[in-house]
Design an enzyme around this catalytic site. Structure first.
Site, PDB file in Angstrom:
ATOM      1  N   CYS A 114       0.838  -1.197   0.000  1.00  0.00           N
ATOM      2  CA  CYS A 114       0.000   0.000   0.000  1.00  0.00           C
ATOM      3  C   CYS A 114       0.872   1.246   0.000  1.00  0.00           C
ATOM      4  CB  CYS A 114      -0.912   0.013   1.224  1.00  0.00           C
ATOM      5  SG  CYS A 114      -1.935  -1.475   1.393  1.00  0.00           S
ATOM      6  N   ARG A 174       1.160   1.770  -5.981  1.00  0.00           N
ATOM      7  CA  ARG A 174       1.273   0.782  -4.914  1.00  0.00           C
ATOM      8  C   ARG A 174      -0.081   0.272  -4.428  1.00  0.00           C
ATOM      9  NH1 ARG A 174       6.276   0.570  -2.114  1.00  0.00           N
ATOM     10  NH2 ARG A 174       5.163  -0.273  -0.329  1.00  0.00           N
ATOM     11  N   TRP A 217      -3.967  -1.563  -1.255  1.00  0.00           N
ATOM     12  CA  TRP A 217      -3.984  -2.811  -2.019  1.00  0.00           C
ATOM     13  C   TRP A 217      -4.509  -3.855  -1.041  1.00  0.00           C
ATOM     14  CZ3 TRP A 217      -3.552  -4.388  -6.913  1.00  0.00           C
ATOM     15  CH2 TRP A 217      -3.344  -5.746  -7.160  1.00  0.00           C
ATOM     16  N   ASN A 270       0.425  -1.031   6.061  1.00  0.00           N
ATOM     17  CA  ASN A 270       0.834  -1.787   4.884  1.00  0.00           C
ATOM     18  C   ASN A 270       1.327  -3.134   5.369  1.00  0.00           C
ATOM     19  OD1 ASN A 270       1.834  -2.686   2.421  1.00  0.00           O
ATOM     20  ND2 ASN A 270       3.688  -1.447   2.517  1.00  0.00           N
ATOM     21  N   GLY A 271       0.797  -4.231   4.826  1.00  0.00           N
ATOM     22  CA  GLY A 271       1.262  -5.552   5.228  1.00  0.00           C
ATOM     23  C   GLY A 271       0.146  -6.401   5.800  1.00  0.00           C
ATOM     24  N   GLU A 312       7.974 -21.143 -19.275  1.00  0.00           N
ATOM     25  CA  GLU A 312       7.822 -19.763 -18.825  1.00  0.00           C
ATOM     26  C   GLU A 312       8.973 -18.891 -19.323  1.00  0.00           C
ATOM     27  OE1 GLU A 312       6.397 -16.311 -16.949  1.00  0.00           O
ATOM     28  OE2 GLU A 312       5.467 -18.144 -17.708  1.00  0.00           O
ATOM     29  N   LYS A 349       8.484 -15.490 -21.603  1.00  0.00           N
ATOM     30  CA  LYS A 349       9.042 -14.181 -21.273  1.00  0.00           C
ATOM     31  C   LYS A 349       9.856 -13.638 -22.439  1.00  0.00           C
ATOM     32  CE  LYS A 349       7.171 -13.366 -17.593  1.00  0.00           C
ATOM     33  NZ  LYS A 349       6.079 -14.015 -18.285  1.00  0.00           N
ATOM     34  N   GLU A 407       7.393 -12.456 -25.117  1.00  0.00           N
ATOM     35  CA  GLU A 407       6.570 -11.324 -24.706  1.00  0.00           C
ATOM     36  C   GLU A 407       7.292  -9.991 -24.806  1.00  0.00           C
ATOM     37  OE1 GLU A 407       3.416 -12.436 -21.265  1.00  0.00           O
ATOM     38  OE2 GLU A 407       5.509 -12.723 -20.721  1.00  0.00           O
ATOM     39  N   HIS A 432      12.213 -36.018 -31.325  1.00  0.00           N
ATOM     40  CA  HIS A 432      10.952 -36.265 -32.024  1.00  0.00           C
ATOM     41  C   HIS A 432      10.545 -35.091 -32.903  1.00  0.00           C
ATOM     42  CE1 HIS A 432      10.279 -39.991 -29.835  1.00  0.00           C
ATOM     43  NE2 HIS A 432      10.641 -39.345 -28.733  1.00  0.00           N
ATOM     44  N   LYS A 446      -2.378  -6.150 -19.446  1.00  0.00           N
ATOM     45  CA  LYS A 446      -2.121  -6.804 -18.161  1.00  0.00           C
ATOM     46  C   LYS A 446      -3.219  -7.787 -17.806  1.00  0.00           C
ATOM     47  CE  LYS A 446       0.297  -7.492 -14.480  1.00  0.00           C
ATOM     48  NZ  LYS A 446       1.552  -8.249 -14.622  1.00  0.00           N
TER      49      LYS A 446
END
Length: 607
Positions: A2, A27, A74, A100-101, A480, A484, A487, A503, A602
């Site tokens: 946050c 944030r 957040w 925050n947390g 992955e 990346k 992307e 193969h 996103k």
């Protein structure tokens, strides 16, 4: 994660606090609020982005005060709403707290407070702090220190009180805080951008410290009240770079945030006996004992995290697992029912394909468990249960820290299933929990490879194709890594199971083609070495990610990146770090916008 801003000085606090919040809005943007002290404590807060709060302030009239604080949220506990927005007050409206947390033991503290007659107005873990301070006499800093001794978790707190009208008190336990030192004024914030409007002289608050912020200076103590001294530093970043924590891009910042994000995902999920406590799932243990099959539905990077989870669930619970690209799931008529559990994985919780797959599963009678980063998202609201990843906002379009936390969260689900179904002994679960706790440190060590990765990137910036290969969980990491690369650098890249090379894909290998081989320790490591020999014999440039101390692959590879020894099922969490860094540095050298790659969004909210 946050945004926090506090100000005390000769000027009206509200414009300064709002400007600081604007610089920290990245944030958190679920809700926002301010508290101003001018005799009484005035609080204004609204769900939604900062614009909503500013409209409310305009409609009400701005509260006055030369001491104040603000917060952009957040959400971690309680849906985004007006009543869950910060700041939170005590019963008398004299103490305001922003946070925050995560406070792990807030449920038991809340129960104690309610038994003593306190009236709590929100669903958050934050509000208990205001009520605990309310019960303490004496100066505000002493009351805050006493209350912090009762809290478990990882957090930053900022408190003001009508009883002490000249001071704002901040506490750091894992979550960041920084003090800004101005001329006759002081600021307190969760990140440097918020203070740059008034000063470039800052004082970072260290772990386990309490800071008393007054107009004429600050006092720092440890949690026991012993005073500490520290020299301030002068920041020469511009605001844009400061928002990125000194990094050039949000993506690189978020890659480096992975250790903290993993820690936050683990916080509050492990009890004092080293066992899992996932009460937030909202799924009764008896229901989980009746499950006979698990489905995982997801898209993109989240799908790759599910591939890793499949191995963990099957290995620890002996339940069969099917994983499906969410956009294909409901069109193939999967066999679902009350004895199935569907894991729906989405960072935003709004990915339309994943939402529709989860809805289809629910219509067929399957229980749905959401794994998401966003409290109050559509997926979280519609699922039978939810496990939040607590990665904080991810601004870069390409997923990095959310991939790590999705894997960790699903490992928690897998281990919890084993715990409630009795397929593992408690001692085995505790041992694996300890290995999970070691992941943040292992990721930090992997991040130290960045200079070496950047040098390799410079050699391959102009290639047309890259192959990524691996076996078992290494194959999942290879997929992955290839994603990346595609992307953000726009280089054609493919991930393959190394055993499949012969193969067909090996036809693509010719002298100079880079092949990124994930070859960390695993039960099929000797076979992986053989696959590396196959591509090397055809002239490939092998870039190998190996376990520290591996000499066998070093003799075969052109470049070697050594990562810490990690249990096989957790290996992709660590291995993905150098693969992300490789894609990032190649993309930067090619002049690509790594935060906003072309054609991508996103959150994909249309089919």
């Amino acid at each position: 994660m946050c945004g926090i801003v506090g100000y005390v000085g000769p000027d009206e606090a509200l414009p300064i606090v709002l400007e600081g919040l604007r610089r920290l809005e990245y944030r958190g943007y679920d809700s926002a609020g301010v508290a101003l002290l001018d005799g009484d404590v005035a609080v204004v807060k609204r769900a939604g982005k900062l614009d909503e709060l500013e409209r409310e302030l305009e409609a009400r009239g701005a509260p006055a005060g030369r001491l104040g604080m603000g917060h952009t949220r957040w959400a971690t506990h309680g849906e985004p709403s007006d009543r869950n927005a910060h700041p939170h007050l005590d019963c008398r409206g004299e103490i305001a707290v922003i946070h925050n947390g995560i406070i792990e033991n807030f449920q038991e503290l809340r129960a104690e407070l309610e038994k003593r007659g306190h009236r709590l107005a929100s669903d958050t873990d934050t509000e208990v702090v205001a009520h605990l301070i309310e019960e303490r006499d004496g100066p505000l800093p002493d009351a805050v220190r006493a209350v912090v001794g009762r809290l478990r978790g990882a957090y930053a707190l900022v408190v003001l009180s009508r009883r002490d009208p000249d001071v704002i008190v901040g506490v750091r336990v894992s979550s960041p805080l920084v003090v800004g030192l101005g001329e006759g004024e002081s600021l307190l914030a969760s990140d440097i951008p918020a203070v740059l409007q008034r000063t470039r002289t800052v004082l970072p608050v260290e772990e386990g410290e309490v800071v008393e912020v007054r107009a004429d200076g600050v006092r720092i103590t440890d949690l026991a009240g012993v005073e500490r001294s520290r020299e301030p530093m002068v920041v020469d970043w511009d605001v844009a770079r400061a928002q990125k924590g000194g990094f050039d891009d949000f993506m690189l910042k978020e890659i480096h945030e992975q250790p903290a994000a993993i820690r936050d995902t683990l916080v509050g999920r492990i009890d004092e006996h080293g066992m899992l406590a996932l009460d937030e799932l909202r799924l009764d243990a008896e229901v989980l004992r009746e499950v006979r099959k698990v489905f995982v539905v997801a898209c993109g990077t989240a799908f790759h995290s599910g591939l890793v989870a499949k191995y963990a669930i099957e290995h620890w619970t002996r339940l069969p697992v099917e994983i499906e690209i969410a956009s294909e799931f409901r069109y193939r008529d999967p066999v679902l029912g009350p004895d199935t559990l569907t894991l729906a994985v989405s960072q935003s919780g709004e990915t339309i394909d994943t939402l529709e797959a989860a809805r289809h599963a629910a219509r067929q009678g399957s229980r749905v468990l959401a794994v998401t980063n966003t409290v109050g998202s559509s997926l979280a609201r519609e699922a039978d249960g939810v496990l939040y990843t607590h990665a904080g906002p991810e601004i870069g379009v390409a997923a990095t820290k959310t991939f790590a936390t999705q894997m960790v969260a699903q490992h928690l689900v897998a281990l919890y299933l084993a715990q409630v179904r009795g397929t593992m002994f408690p001692a085995e679960i505790r041992a694996i929990v300890e290995e999970l706790r070691g992941l943040p440190a292992a990721v930090e060590r992997a991040l130290a490879l960045e200079p070496r990765v950047a040098a390799i990137a410079a050699e391959y910036r102009d290639v047309r194709d890259v192959l990524f290969i691996g076996r078992h969980t290494g194959y999942r990491a290879a997929l992955e890594g290839a994603l990346k690369m595609k992307e953000i650098s726009y280089i054609h890249a493919e991930g393959y199971p190394a055993g499949e090379l012969k193969h067909g894909p090996i036809a693509l290998v010719e002298p100079g083609v880079p092949v990124v081989a994930v070859a960390t320790e695993c039960h099929v490591y000797p076979k992986m070495v053989s696959n590396i020999q196959e591509v090397r014999a055809r002239g490939a440039d092998v870039i190998a990610v190996v376990t520290e101390g591996d000499e066998a692959v070093r003799a075969l590879a052109k470049h070697v990146l050594e990562v810490p020894r990690t249990p096989e099922l957790f290996s992709p969490v660590v291995v993905s770090v150098p693969l992300q860094l490789l894609a990032y540095h190649i993309a930067k050298l090619r002049g690509c916008d790594v935060d906003r790659p072309r054609n991508l969004a996103k959150s994909v909210t249309v089919e």
